[in-house]
Design a protein around this motif. Structure first.
Motif, PDB file in Angstrom:
ATOM      1  N   LEU A 146     -38.599  26.101  36.499  1.00  0.00           N
ATOM      2  CA  LEU A 146     -36.825  25.881  36.974  1.00  0.00           C
ATOM      3  C   LEU A 146     -36.374  26.584  37.502  1.00  0.00           C
ATOM      4  O   LEU A 146     -35.036  25.933  37.695  1.00  0.00           O
ATOM      5  N   LEU A 147     -35.901  28.064  36.831  1.00  0.00           N
ATOM      6  CA  LEU A 147     -35.319  28.699  37.716  1.00  0.00           C
ATOM      7  C   LEU A 147     -35.088  28.513  38.936  1.00  0.00           C
ATOM      8  O   LEU A 147     -34.415  28.577  40.080  1.00  0.00           O
ATOM      9  N   HIS A 148     -36.628  28.319  39.297  1.00  0.00           N
ATOM     10  CA  HIS A 148     -36.874  28.499  40.944  1.00  0.00           C
ATOM     11  C   HIS A 148     -36.226  27.095  41.438  1.00  0.00           C
ATOM     12  O   HIS A 148     -35.452  26.863  42.853  1.00  0.00           O
ATOM     13  N   THR A 149     -36.097  25.579  41.382  1.00  0.00           N
ATOM     14  CA  THR A 149     -36.062  24.375  41.684  1.00  0.00           C
ATOM     15  C   THR A 149     -34.501  24.613  41.427  1.00  0.00           C
ATOM     16  O   THR A 149     -33.637  24.190  42.293  1.00  0.00           O
ATOM     17  N   ALA A 150     -33.505  25.515  40.196  1.00  0.00           N
ATOM     18  CA  ALA A 150     -32.368  25.661  40.091  1.00  0.00           C
ATOM     19  C   ALA A 150     -31.775  26.256  41.551  1.00  0.00           C
ATOM     20  O   ALA A 150     -30.404  25.810  41.901  1.00  0.00           O
ATOM     21  N   VAL A 151     -32.602  27.372  41.633  1.00  0.00           N
ATOM     22  CA  VAL A 151     -31.918  28.182  43.126  1.00  0.00           C
ATOM     23  C   VAL A 151     -32.290  27.544  44.413  1.00  0.00           C
ATOM     24  O   VAL A 151     -31.633  27.543  45.362  1.00  0.00           O
ATOM     25  N   THR A 152     -33.320  26.378  44.681  1.00  0.00           N
ATOM     26  CA  THR A 152     -33.822  26.383  45.908  1.00  0.00           C
ATOM     27  C   THR A 152     -33.864  24.783  45.959  1.00  0.00           C
ATOM     28  O   THR A 152     -34.002  24.120  46.821  1.00  0.00           O
ATOM     29  N   GLY A 153     -33.620  23.830  44.564  1.00  0.00           N
ATOM     30  CA  GLY A 153     -34.284  22.632  44.983  1.00  0.00           C
ATOM     31  C   GLY A 153     -35.244  22.071  44.556  1.00  0.00           C
ATOM     32  O   GLY A 153     -35.504  21.104  44.640  1.00  0.00           O
ATOM     33  N   GLU A 154     -35.948  22.786  45.191  1.00  0.00           N
ATOM     34  CA  GLU A 154     -37.422  22.234  45.456  1.00  0.00           C
ATOM     35  C   GLU A 154     -38.017  21.989  43.757  1.00  0.00           C
ATOM     36  O   GLU A 154     -37.817  22.466  42.581  1.00  0.00           O
ATOM     37  N   ASN A 155     -38.806  21.114  44.048  1.00  0.00           N
ATOM     38  CA  ASN A 155     -39.224  20.440  42.980  1.00  0.00           C
ATOM     39  C   ASN A 155     -40.404  21.036  42.047  1.00  0.00           C
ATOM     40  O   ASN A 155     -41.490  21.795  42.956  1.00  0.00           O
ATOM     41  N   ALA A 156     -40.360  21.756  40.691  1.00  0.00           N
ATOM     42  CA  ALA A 156     -40.695  22.891  40.085  1.00  0.00           C
ATOM     43  C   ALA A 156     -42.051  22.492  40.260  1.00  0.00           C
ATOM     44  O   ALA A 156     -43.392  23.274  39.990  1.00  0.00           O
ATOM     45  N   ALA A 157     -42.433  21.001  39.722  1.00  0.00           N
ATOM     46  CA  ALA A 157     -44.042  21.493  39.366  1.00  0.00           C
ATOM     47  C   ALA A 157     -45.280  20.792  40.981  1.00  0.00           C
ATOM     48  O   ALA A 157     -45.829  21.680  41.196  1.00  0.00           O
ATOM     49  N   GLY A 158     -43.893  20.952  42.039  1.00  0.00           N
ATOM     50  CA  GLY A 158     -44.536  20.772  43.340  1.00  0.00           C
ATOM     51  C   GLY A 158     -44.824  22.050  43.625  1.00  0.00           C
ATOM     52  O   GLY A 158     -45.805  22.925  44.308  1.00  0.00           O
TER      53      GLY A 158
END
Length: 98
Positions: A29-41
């Protein structure tokens, strides 16, 4: 709501589906918050529905989960509602129909 198998209103299949498919990607989820990339993907290395389509047992769990949620949401939905003549309600994308 119950987690009992086969009980009306049970969210058992939904809980199983989310635990088996969504719990681990939440670690990204942190990766998603930082990059905007979907966490599951990010976690699975491909779009979620591409990934899950390769696992028939997971697809069955997903189908049961979505059917159970839909059944619970629409229970009594139209009990006191009358359509005008010619009006139409459609279940678009429903797995099992009405």
């Amino acid at each position: 709501m119950t987690l009992a198998d086969g009980q009306p209103g049970s969210v058992r299949d939904l809980a199983l589906f989310w635990m088996e498919t969504h719990y681990a990607p939440f670690g990204a989820l942190l990766h998603t918050a930082v990059t905007g990339e979907n966490a599951a993907g990010h976690y699975y290395g491909e779009p979620f529905f591409d990934w899950i389509s390769r696992f028939p047992a997971q697809v069955e769990t997903q189908n049961r989960a979505m059917a159970g949620v839909t059944k619970g949401l629409r229970a009594g939905m139209f009990d006191d509602y009358s359509l005008q003549e010619g009006d139409l309600v459609a279940d678009v994308g429903g797995l099992t129909g009405p």
